[in-house]
Scaffold this active site. Sequence first.
Site, PDB file in Angstrom:
ATOM      1  CG  ASP A   1      -2.133   0.936   0.971  1.00  0.00           C
ATOM      2  OD1 ASP A   1      -2.049   1.799   0.058  1.00  0.00           O
ATOM      3  OD2 ASP A   1      -3.142   0.828   1.683  1.00  0.00           O
TER       4      ASP A   1
HETATM    5  C1  BGC Z   1      -4.987   3.306   0.055  1.00  0.00           C
HETATM    6  C2  BGC Z   1      -5.052   2.314  -1.098  1.00  0.00           C
HETATM    7  C3  BGC Z   1      -4.776   3.046  -2.387  1.00  0.00           C
HETATM    8  C4  BGC Z   1      -3.441   3.730  -2.304  1.00  0.00           C
HETATM    9  C5  BGC Z   1      -3.073   4.504  -3.546  1.00  0.00           C
HETATM   10  C6  BGC Z   1      -3.712   4.141   0.042  1.00  0.00           C
HETATM   11  O1  BGC Z   1      -3.811   5.170   0.954  1.00  0.00           O
HETATM   12  O2  BGC Z   1      -5.072   2.603   1.286  1.00  0.00           O
HETATM   13  O3  BGC Z   1      -6.301   1.700  -1.123  1.00  0.00           O
HETATM   14  O4  BGC Z   1      -4.840   2.141  -3.444  1.00  0.00           O
HETATM   15  O5  BGC Z   1      -3.462   4.648  -1.232  1.00  0.00           O
HETATM   16  O6  BGC Z   1      -3.851   5.652  -3.632  1.00  0.00           O
END
Ligand code: BGC
Length: 714
Positions: free
Chosen positions: A214
Amino acid sequence: MELNDQAALTSGADFWSSTAAGAVPAITLTDGPHGVRLQGGDDLLTGRPATCFPPAVASGSTWDPDLLRRMGEALGDECRAMGVQVLLGPGINLKRTPLGGRNFEYFSEDPLVAGMLAAAWVSGLQSRGVGASLKHFAVNSQETDRMRVSADVDERSLRELYLRAFQRVVTTAQPWTVMCAYNKVNGVYASQNHFLLTEVLRDEWGFRGVVVSDWGAVVDRVEAVRAGLDLTMPGPDATGDQALADAVNDGRLPAPILAQAAQRVSDLVAKTFKDQADAYDVSAHHELAREIAARGIVLLKNEGDLLPLSAGQTVAVLGEPARTPRYQGGGSSQITPTRLDDALTAISESAPGKVTFITDPALAARSDVAIVFAATEQETEGADRESLDLPREQLDLIARVAAANPRTVVVLSNGAVVATSPWDSAVPALMEGWLLGQAGGSAIADVLFGRVNPSGRLAETIPMKLADHPSYLDFPGEAGHVRYGEGIHVGYRGFDARAQEVAYPFGFGLSYTTFAYGEATATLSDIGDLEIRLAVSNTGSRDGREVVQAYVSLDGSRVRRAPRELKAFANVPIAAGSSREVTLHIDRADLAYWDTKLSRWVVENGTYTISVGASSRDIRTTVAVEIPGDEARYPLTADSTLGEWLSDPRGAEVLMDVFAKMAAEGGGGMAGALTMDPAMLQMAMSFPLVRMAMFPGSPFTAEALAELVEAANS
Ligand code: BGC
């Protein structure tokens, strides 16, 4: 490949691109999950216009894998037109608590619903040469302290609930990437959790793709790669790349581990589409978004068949969400829609000249029907909700309109369930409109006017009150830990185990027609899978869809089980007045529980009850079926109790020999007491044999015990 190139491949070049290194070009990864949020520049809030499909809270309520596959295909086409090779979704964390800030991005409180729908979505997307990113692996069911909190969950609940949907998607749809979560699981960051990323995901489930972090989840690049993480996002991270190369050079990180991570990234890049499309069909995608939205709406109440409305009735519409739709949640999934339908316009078009928008609830009495739109203030990534209640002013509006007009319909917009009790008793019709994406306004009118017969079903229980919820006492945790104290009793499993009243049960949803269920029969296939068959008839006057649900129970199980667990469902269109033969398939593997003593899945021997019905609390027919179990004997040890020895046939046999021998030799002492006094015997049942060795007259010397154990297990 050069070591430096290998290291470079395992981190991003910027916010949304992987790094080009050696002969491997870069690819673009972007959010997800209910639209393509392609950004240019530094604006992290908005992306280029793209179809805002219904968020998972709504698409999950369709209980229709086929619709989700079509949504995946359409998203794949948009990615292809926008040059996006990996779309960051679907989100399949379990809705452990109704307060979860990102529940709108997740499908269900049940792992079968989440897994079946997500697998179809992934297959659809990947059929277009675009990779999915199954997220957030794992146990990321809250937003409070999400980047640090340790989700502490016992292994059985982890396996049967929190990992189960991931397992289904990985084994049936092979997503090209899996995104690790921010949080810790049982004290270890998901991003550097060898158990999750390597032992479970790859070794047990056979995952062959890339594990991507993530965004910002990696704490220690070397530890993460060692644990099984391949791609750290976002980038650039020159320091981390160097740290990896150094770790290989000084022997702290085995070279093949880094080489393999780089190879996986390179394989991913090679798999993605090469021929970018010029465009996609914007109108067709809007229509698909509308179809899914209408199918995700759940009709909760419809007294006196108030709905559907007819074009001849006068309609008063109240509540700002009718004009200003709440159609998605906040955070990384936020899409800039290509169009935006509002319900007021769509309702006005459905009943030309009959619809007025008013703000004064007194005036609602003047129309044949009043429709009140009510919505939560917001749901967003990064924060959990604080309450289940709708805002005070909305509750007041509902109460005042219902008092003015007995023919009041309430339409809700919310990303996770809201309390409907006790105010719903004052309104005859209630429609759960979730967050429905850009075409939600039209979809609401489609259902209100009966162009679509509602068939959405609750994929999450609506409790009477927050304090009833199984997660209530163990959310959101403290001091860096959240204890998943309800164990396997997540959602309806917990409500059912306590026989607790709920507002609307899991699996529930009304239709404008009615369905009758015939008697179910069950057969076992050669490989032990279960086929449940029954006839379902549409006994009303409208075509409709029924979601036929099969729940499984096992009385007298050796482990604690929820009273009913969903194991299969079928979403079937049935024409008015006709009948259909419905088949529900349950894999033998889905009957298994996770045995913590044996550290493996076990199908228990016994008579299982299959309850088939229209919701978890509306069972229409049951069938009992004898399932031959797996060999799952617990080996006996010196530390096993007398009770465990005696309840094991072989153990009892060898132990009884010892007692018989003692009795023949004159008995007395411990053996005499055990063989003669029932109370003494009962007390002794909880004693491990090895502890009995300390009592006077015990026959259990170390050698005797070793012989017994050998004899019992041979
Ligand atoms: C989120 C993810 C997301 C990623 C990219 C993170 O803060 O938890 O779900 O895909 O950011 O934006």
